[in-house]
Design an enzyme around this catalytic site. Sequence first.
Site, mmCIF file in Angstrom:
data_model
loop_
_atom_site.group_PDB
_atom_site.id
_atom_site.type_symbol
_atom_site.label_atom_id
_atom_site.label_comp_id
_atom_site.label_asym_id
_atom_site.label_seq_id
_atom_site.Cartn_x
_atom_site.Cartn_y
_atom_site.Cartn_z
ATOM 1 N N SER A 274 -58.065 -32.258 -12.636
ATOM 2 C CA SER A 274 -58.216 -31.039 -11.841
ATOM 3 C C SER A 274 -57.568 -29.858 -12.554
ATOM 4 O O SER A 274 -56.633 -30.019 -13.338
ATOM 5 C CB SER A 274 -57.556 -31.210 -10.468
ATOM 6 O OG SER A 274 -56.139 -31.123 -10.565
ATOM 7 N N ASP A 275 -58.088 -28.667 -12.281
ATOM 8 C CA ASP A 275 -57.340 -27.488 -12.671
ATOM 9 C C ASP A 275 -56.046 -27.463 -11.857
ATOM 10 O O ASP A 275 -55.908 -28.162 -10.848
ATOM 11 C CB ASP A 275 -58.165 -26.218 -12.445
ATOM 12 C CG ASP A 275 -57.763 -25.085 -13.382
ATOM 13 O OD1 ASP A 275 -56.615 -25.095 -13.886
ATOM 14 O OD2 ASP A 275 -58.576 -24.189 -13.625
ATOM 15 N N GLN A 276 -55.107 -26.679 -12.315
ATOM 16 C CA GLN A 276 -53.769 -26.724 -11.733
ATOM 17 C C GLN A 276 -53.775 -26.316 -10.269
ATOM 18 O O GLN A 276 -54.142 -25.190 -9.933
ATOM 19 C CB GLN A 276 -52.830 -25.816 -12.523
ATOM 20 C CG GLN A 276 -51.384 -25.910 -12.099
ATOM 21 C CD GLN A 276 -50.464 -25.230 -13.102
ATOM 22 O OE1 GLN A 276 -50.334 -25.655 -14.227
ATOM 23 N NE2 GLN A 276 -49.858 -24.146 -12.670
#
Length: 742
Positions: A274-276
């Site tokens: 996932s993106d942050q």
Amino acid sequence: MTSCSMSLFALTSLAGFVYCDIPFRNVSLPWDDRVNDLVNRLTLPDIMFQMAKGGAGPQGGPAPAIPRLGIEPFAWNTECLRGDANAGKATGFPQSIGLAATFNAKLVFEIAEATGIEVRAKHNDYIKKKEYGDHKGLSCFSPVINIMRHPLWGRNQETYGEDPYLSGVYAENYVKGLQGNHLRYVRANAGCKHFDVHGGPENIPVSRFSFDAKVSDRDWSLTFLPAFRKCVQAGTYSLMCSFNKINGVPACANKKLLTDILRKEWKFPGYVISDQEAVENVVLYHHYANTSMEALIDVLNAGLNVEVTTSRKDPYMFTMIDAVKQGKLSEALIRERVKPLFYTRMRLGEFDPPFMNPYMRYNMTVVQSSQHRQLAIKAAMETFVLLKNDNGLLPIKKHLRKIAIVGPMADNLDQIYGTYAPDVDPKYASTPLKGLTRMSDTVNYVSGCLDDNNCRNYSRNDIKKAVTDTQLVIICVGTGQELEAEGNDRRDMYLAGNQSNLIQDAVNYANGSPVLLLVFSAGPVNISMFDRNPHIAVIIQCFFPAQATGEALYNTITMATKDASPAGRLPYTWYDTIDQIPSMTDYSMIGRTYRYFKGAPLYPFGYGLSYTTFQYLSFNLLPTIVAGDDQYIYGQVMNTGSVDSYEVVQVYISWMSTKETMPYLQLVGFQKLYIKSDSTKEFNLVVNAEQLAVWTDKGFVVQPGEIKIYVGGQQPDQKRRIRSNVLEATFKIIGEKYLGKY
């Protein structure tokens, strides 16, 4: 403790115990058998921590050790965009948008290879010291292959421009260069991002954390998916799902994206990270799920493998065990999701004897090596796009008495690097001022802007003093990460603050001396008035050239090396004004990029001048092909000028017979050739069947009919032309071939 029959299988754990004949460490077994054995030895808490700790900071990562199995910590969050960033000294190569302008896939491969070598060497050094923290691992969050669909998006600089074919070619080369070509081991693994339908906004007019990108299947398939498919075909081990929703469903919880397209259609075997904080945003910003457990169930069922968070003590992955106990999640699914993580670590060589892995021999002597520094200079030179060169002012080969170098980007190391830049040893870094000082006996330098690139506080008097009675004025303006970056969209295309006033004042006070305008930006800025100004002889788009900026500019402006004639070509449409295209929040491609834009830009996609001229003499192709076959092109181009130089051969097609809505024009091939003065070179390109297909409701189809093909150093029929020709021809396709959805 039992004895080991083969020393090859004798390995020492963190605790010092020797393990013998453990199947996941048995190098003679197939990878799947080893992965299955390892995962079967994990408890649910083991798996939970491995999948929860993909991020940064003391709470975010690394994935913890499992001492009983001799498994050490592992960091998933290395930044390798164009050099090893935020992990100690490394070679700083030009920002990605500049690399896109090189139209040189081989160069992108070489930079990725150099980056992978330094990442691996530094990792080897870190693990010897038992350091496993942020950015010290081997799994990269790169390349960024989102389409540059709007000039004001803050992250344009990280991309390869507006064309999906060009981005796909670069993605393929970056993945292969970074990961290496060893049959057994991976040098450092790629992670293409941000998947998908991502390209602004960051913060203007709405937040990227909650934005819903509404996209048609046609635009999705023709524009936003192709580069990622190329990334998967190249063998990337990872993709990162993006913050945004896609047609109402968060990307990281989007089963159509992460399972139906990525795994079922493309057969992707790797992991999705996932993106942050994107998993948290499923609840906090998108309101797609109500609780952390609901969000976890959504993302795991969709196809996520690793959560990236920062400061949370309770990542959403921590609800995993309760979800299983409550019958809301299958333990079998969770074990399947963790398998790609350990498969990647195996291919990186973590569980094999070190002597088997040639990448383990890399040491710190390769970091910022002479070879890599020379590559940084070459790369920076190839990024420069010569937009204007009135009266052939460049190259300037004579030494001058006095010059002026002014502007906020003239001596601004931080801003010429761009975002996600490596930490370069200062002794290897050169600003425009440092590099161009060699041109003259005396150099008058002032920034003129007293608060960096915002330039709200401006000293006209400083500019007047600097440029008066000089033989040449070099103006360095632009944006830098101060004005366009992740989380920071631009509000307009204008140069910030008083930068335009600075340029105009410098021209006025130069009193007729020639003026060179150097622009350091990712997206286009509004310089139409300066393009038309006869007193500004030269304009160069420099992007963010990083550590070699000064030396590369000196070589180019003075033609100090035989390969210094500019050959960069714009990887995006430089619109005249922002009013020419729709808003950033409208995700239809109609009216955007050279493929769908009908207006007259200031500079078109593929545009760039040279110190010489080229003439395309002829090209040949198959006049008729069967649907599903490739088209082959070969021809000749001549350097008709007096300077040895690179030329970028550009091949475009347009569909003449289809009733489907397709791009007006599509780049389908390019080749960079070094051609000596008064010499001819042959070019050879292949246009494959997929590039000839049109999108229909059923998927991609190669239809019968005619296709027009154009070959030259620029787009056909563009209003802003270079001194070169474009050849064209048509060919027929017989029959029809269904290629499927991809």
